[in-house]
Design an enzyme around this catalytic site. Structure first.
Site, PDB file in Angstrom:
ATOM      1  N   ASN A  24       0.827  -1.198   0.000  1.00  0.00           N
ATOM      2  CA  ASN A  24       0.000   0.000   0.000  1.00  0.00           C
ATOM      3  C   ASN A  24       0.866   1.255   0.000  1.00  0.00           C
ATOM      4  OD1 ASN A  24      -2.726   1.023  -0.110  1.00  0.00           O
ATOM      5  ND2 ASN A  24      -3.313  -0.711   1.155  1.00  0.00           N
TER       6      ASN A  24
ATOM      7  N   ASP B 117      -3.137   2.272   5.541  1.00  0.00           N
ATOM      8  CA  ASP B 117      -3.405   2.231   4.103  1.00  0.00           C
ATOM      9  C   ASP B 117      -2.446   3.192   3.394  1.00  0.00           C
ATOM     10  OD1 ASP B 117      -4.720   2.238   1.494  1.00  0.00           O
ATOM     11  OD2 ASP B 117      -6.459   1.397   2.504  1.00  0.00           O
TER      12      ASP B 117
END
Length: 249
Positions: free
Chosen positions: A101, A157
């Protein structure tokens, strides 16, 4: 499905990493060009797609691919995508990364920070002058875990870096942005958001003092009113660096 977008030297052209191809997009004409790169079949096609990625300080395109069943432990991969010649260089293989990510660079330290959402970690990798992680004598990237996000805080994230070298991480399912010290791994501050699932963040605006945050769909009872929005967040005294690095094409 679009995983990420990267800048090029042409302000009217961006690179778009889609399901298994990387293509150009003419912003003015709103039209896609022919694929510059396609993922080989032996690198996994079914249930996998490009996810987050960015241009490095030296113009390389670092981009990850994720599996739709990553929560079940199905792994991903991290690449350097050379769109000039249409080839992928694998940086992290399936045995080394769960869900690739967010990433950010500290150019002064020749360091790339990288989020593995599945592991809940931010890892530091030494880089070359172009900002590409370098491999050691064993053929592996030299890694150092700098942050481990507790599950109760959400899952890490997308990520960016501020002028003081602190890492700002979107805490998906945690409804917040977390600011971490990469030297100690400490959570220095948390900014709550009016959504439950922020996806990524980056600094922008004329003074680089706004954190722009993308958000994802929420379903069912209790879904946030602002899901799907792009949020603008100002944190007093915090500014970003010029992270809009262009990919060489």
């Amino acid at each position: 499905m679009i995983g990420t977008v990267a800048l090029t030297a042409d302000p009217n052209t961006v690179l778009v990493a889609m399901h298994r191809t990387i293509v150009t997009l003419d912003v003015r004409a709103k039209s896609f060009g022919k694929p510059l790169l396609e993922v080989p079949e032996d690198h996994g096609v079914d249930s996998m797609r490009f996810n987050d990625g960015k241009g490095s300080p030296g113009g390389a395109f670092i981009v990850g691919r994720m599996h739709s069943k990553w929560r079940d432990g199905e792994p991903g991969r991290l690449y350097r995508a050379d769109v000039k010649i249409g080839k992928l260089e694998e940086l992290l293989g399936p045995e080394e990364v769960g869900l690739p990510n967010g990433m950010a660079w500290d150019t002064a330290r020749h360091t790339m920070y990288f989020v593995d959402t599945y592991a809940g970690t931010v890892t530091a990798y030494g880089t070359d002058e172009a900002g590409v992680p370098v491999k050691g004598a064993n053929g592996k990237l030299q890694a150092r875990c700098v942050v481990k996000v507790p599950k109760e805080d959400g899952i890490p994230d997308g990520m960016t870096i501020d002028r003081d070298g602190n890492l700002w991480v979107a805490l998906a399912e945690g409804g917040a942005l977390g600011c971490y010290d990469p030297d100690t791994g400490d959570l220095k501050r948390k900014v709550q958001l009016p959504v439950k699932k922020p996806l990524a963040c980056t600094f922008g605006g004329p003074d680089l003092d706004q954190l722009f945050v993308t958000t994802r769909v929420e379903k069912g009872e209790g879904a946030s009113e602002h899901w799907g929005s792009i949020l603008s967040v100002r944190v007093p005294g915090v500014k970003g660096v010029d992270g809009g690095y262009q990919v060489s094409t």
